[in-house]
Motif scaffolding. Structure first.
Motif, PDB file in Angstrom:
ATOM      1  N   LYS A 181       0.835  -1.189   0.000  1.00 49.74           N
ATOM      2  CA  LYS A 181       0.000   0.000   0.000  1.00 49.74           C
ATOM      3  C   LYS A 181       0.874   1.244   0.000  1.00 49.74           C
ATOM      4  O   LYS A 181       1.817   1.345   0.778  1.00 49.74           O
ATOM      5  N   ASN A 182       0.520   2.190  -0.854  1.00 50.61           N
ATOM      6  CA  ASN A 182       1.188   3.476  -0.806  1.00 50.61           C
ATOM      7  C   ASN A 182       0.847   4.133   0.520  1.00 50.61           C
ATOM      8  O   ASN A 182      -0.239   3.945   1.068  1.00 50.61           O
ATOM      9  N   GLN A 183       1.783   4.916   1.047  1.00 51.99           N
ATOM     10  CA  GLN A 183       1.605   5.579   2.332  1.00 51.99           C
ATOM     11  C   GLN A 183       1.446   7.079   2.103  1.00 51.99           C
ATOM     12  O   GLN A 183       2.113   7.661   1.251  1.00 51.99           O
ATOM     13  N   TYR A 184       0.565   7.684   2.888  1.00 46.01           N
ATOM     14  CA  TYR A 184       0.281   9.108   2.762  1.00 46.01           C
ATOM     15  C   TYR A 184       0.527   9.803   4.090  1.00 46.01           C
ATOM     16  O   TYR A 184       0.112   9.312   5.141  1.00 46.01           O
ATOM     17  N   ILE A 185       1.201  10.953   4.037  1.00 53.01           N
ATOM     18  CA  ILE A 185       1.373  11.812   5.206  1.00 53.01           C
ATOM     19  C   ILE A 185       0.293  12.882   5.085  1.00 53.01           C
ATOM     20  O   ILE A 185       0.273  13.639   4.117  1.00 53.01           O
ATOM     21  N   VAL A 186      -0.609  12.923   6.062  1.00 50.82           N
ATOM     22  CA  VAL A 186      -1.779  13.807   5.973  1.00 50.82           C
ATOM     23  C   VAL A 186      -1.960  14.594   7.269  1.00 50.82           C
ATOM     24  O   VAL A 186      -1.491  14.189   8.333  1.00 50.82           O
ATOM     25  N   ARG A 187      -2.669  15.723   7.164  1.00 51.35           N
ATOM     26  CA  ARG A 187      -3.027  16.503   8.344  1.00 51.35           C
ATOM     27  C   ARG A 187      -3.984  15.677   9.183  1.00 51.35           C
ATOM     28  O   ARG A 187      -4.866  15.005   8.667  1.00 51.35           O
ATOM     29  N   ALA A 188      -3.824  15.754  10.500  1.00 55.49           N
ATOM     30  CA  ALA A 188      -4.693  15.034  11.433  1.00 55.49           C
ATOM     31  C   ALA A 188      -4.990  15.967  12.598  1.00 55.49           C
ATOM     32  O   ALA A 188      -4.294  15.953  13.611  1.00 55.49           O
ATOM     33  N   GLY A 189      -5.969  16.817  12.424  1.00 52.81           N
ATOM     34  CA  GLY A 189      -6.274  17.807  13.461  1.00 52.81           C
ATOM     35  C   GLY A 189      -5.121  18.786  13.593  1.00 52.81           C
ATOM     36  O   GLY A 189      -4.721  19.419  12.626  1.00 52.81           O
ATOM     37  N   ASP A 190      -4.563  18.872  14.796  1.00 52.41           N
ATOM     38  CA  ASP A 190      -3.422  19.758  15.039  1.00 52.41           C
ATOM     39  C   ASP A 190      -2.092  19.103  14.691  1.00 52.41           C
ATOM     40  O   ASP A 190      -1.057  19.753  14.758  1.00 52.41           O
ATOM     41  N   GLY A 191      -2.109  17.827  14.344  1.00 49.14           N
ATOM     42  CA  GLY A 191      -0.875  17.101  14.065  1.00 49.14           C
ATOM     43  C   GLY A 191      -0.860  16.530  12.663  1.00 49.14           C
ATOM     44  O   GLY A 191      -1.513  17.037  11.748  1.00 49.14           O
ATOM     45  N   TRP A 192      -0.115  15.442  12.517  1.00 50.00           N
ATOM     46  CA  TRP A 192       0.069  14.776  11.238  1.00 50.00           C
ATOM     47  C   TRP A 192      -0.079  13.283  11.435  1.00 50.00           C
ATOM     48  O   TRP A 192       0.138  12.770  12.533  1.00 50.00           O
ATOM     49  N   GLY A 193      -0.447  12.586  10.376  1.00 54.61           N
ATOM     50  CA  GLY A 193      -0.596  11.150  10.480  1.00 54.61           C
ATOM     51  C   GLY A 193      -0.082  10.428   9.260  1.00 54.61           C
ATOM     52  O   GLY A 193       0.109  11.014   8.189  1.00 54.61           O
ATOM     53  N   VAL A 194       0.135   9.141   9.428  1.00 59.50           N
ATOM     54  CA  VAL A 194       0.500   8.240   8.334  1.00 59.50           C
ATOM     55  C   VAL A 194      -0.724   7.376   8.073  1.00 59.50           C
ATOM     56  O   VAL A 194      -1.305   6.816   8.992  1.00 59.50           O
ATOM     57  N   ARG A 220       0.672  21.825   4.012  1.00 62.33           N
ATOM     58  CA  ARG A 220      -0.292  22.507   4.870  1.00 62.33           C
ATOM     59  C   ARG A 220      -1.529  22.968   4.115  1.00 62.33           C
ATOM     60  O   ARG A 220      -2.594  23.141   4.698  1.00 62.33           O
ATOM     61  N   ASP A 221      -1.403  23.174   2.804  1.00 59.35           N
ATOM     62  CA  ASP A 221      -2.524  23.638   1.990  1.00 59.35           C
ATOM     63  C   ASP A 221      -3.384  22.487   1.464  1.00 59.35           C
ATOM     64  O   ASP A 221      -4.255  22.694   0.628  1.00 59.35           O
ATOM     65  N   ALA A 222      -3.163  21.275   1.931  1.00 59.41           N
ATOM     66  CA  ALA A 222      -3.915  20.062   1.579  1.00 59.41           C
ATOM     67  C   ALA A 222      -3.561  19.503   0.194  1.00 59.41           C
ATOM     68  O   ALA A 222      -4.111  18.494  -0.203  1.00 59.41           O
ATOM     69  N   HIS A 223      -2.654  20.137  -0.543  1.00 61.67           N
ATOM     70  CA  HIS A 223      -2.181  19.594  -1.815  1.00 61.67           C
ATOM     71  C   HIS A 223      -0.956  18.729  -1.555  1.00 61.67           C
ATOM     72  O   HIS A 223      -0.144  19.037  -0.685  1.00 61.67           O
ATOM     73  N   PHE A 224      -0.822  17.660  -2.320  1.00 57.72           N
ATOM     74  CA  PHE A 224       0.346  16.808  -2.164  1.00 57.72           C
ATOM     75  C   PHE A 224       1.540  17.492  -2.807  1.00 57.72           C
ATOM     76  O   PHE A 224       1.501  17.895  -3.955  1.00 57.72           O
ATOM     77  N   ARG A 225       2.609  17.630  -2.030  1.00 55.32           N
ATOM     78  CA  ARG A 225       3.760  18.409  -2.478  1.00 55.32           C
ATOM     79  C   ARG A 225       4.929  17.560  -2.938  1.00 55.32           C
ATOM     80  O   ARG A 225       5.737  18.007  -3.727  1.00 55.32           O
ATOM     81  N   GLU A 226       5.056  16.355  -2.424  1.00 50.74           N
ATOM     82  CA  GLU A 226       6.180  15.489  -2.774  1.00 50.74           C
ATOM     83  C   GLU A 226       5.734  14.041  -2.784  1.00 50.74           C
ATOM     84  O   GLU A 226       4.763  13.683  -2.119  1.00 50.74           O
ATOM     85  N   SER A 227       6.488  13.227  -3.506  1.00 51.27           N
ATOM     86  CA  SER A 227       6.296  11.780  -3.410  1.00 51.27           C
ATOM     87  C   SER A 227       7.632  11.102  -3.674  1.00 51.27           C
ATOM     88  O   SER A 227       8.452  11.599  -4.447  1.00 51.27           O
TER      89      SER A 227
END
Length: 74
Positions: A4-17, A55-62
């Motif tokens: 499975k590809n992994q995504y780093i995403v916003r999770a409230g005040d933090g970040w999640g995988v 931070r702007d919800a767009h994917f910036r890198e892969s």
């Protein structure tokens, strides 16, 4: 183990995988850096791709840790 590809995403005040197709986070972190480090470990172990949301919800890198021949055949 699925690839499975992994995504780093916003999770409230933090970040999640989060694994591709999952609705729940694999892990949650206070900083994006910590989430990226863990996401990179998972992607390398699964030979998959890591995508990072800015931070702007767009994917910036892969980054690809799977079979990604360069230059492509053809």
């Amino acid at each position: 183990m699925s690839k499975k590809n992994q995504y780093i995403v916003r999770a409230g005040d933090g970040w999640g995988v989060r694994g591709e197709g999952n609705s729940r986070l694999t892990e949650r972190f206070d900083t994006q850096r910590a989430a990226i480090e863990r996401g990179r470990e998972i992607a390398q172990n699964q030979h998959s791709e890591l995508r990072i949301q800015g931070r702007d919800a767009h994917f910036r890198e892969s980054w690809s840790y799977g079979n990604d021949p360069f230059p492509p055949k053809g």
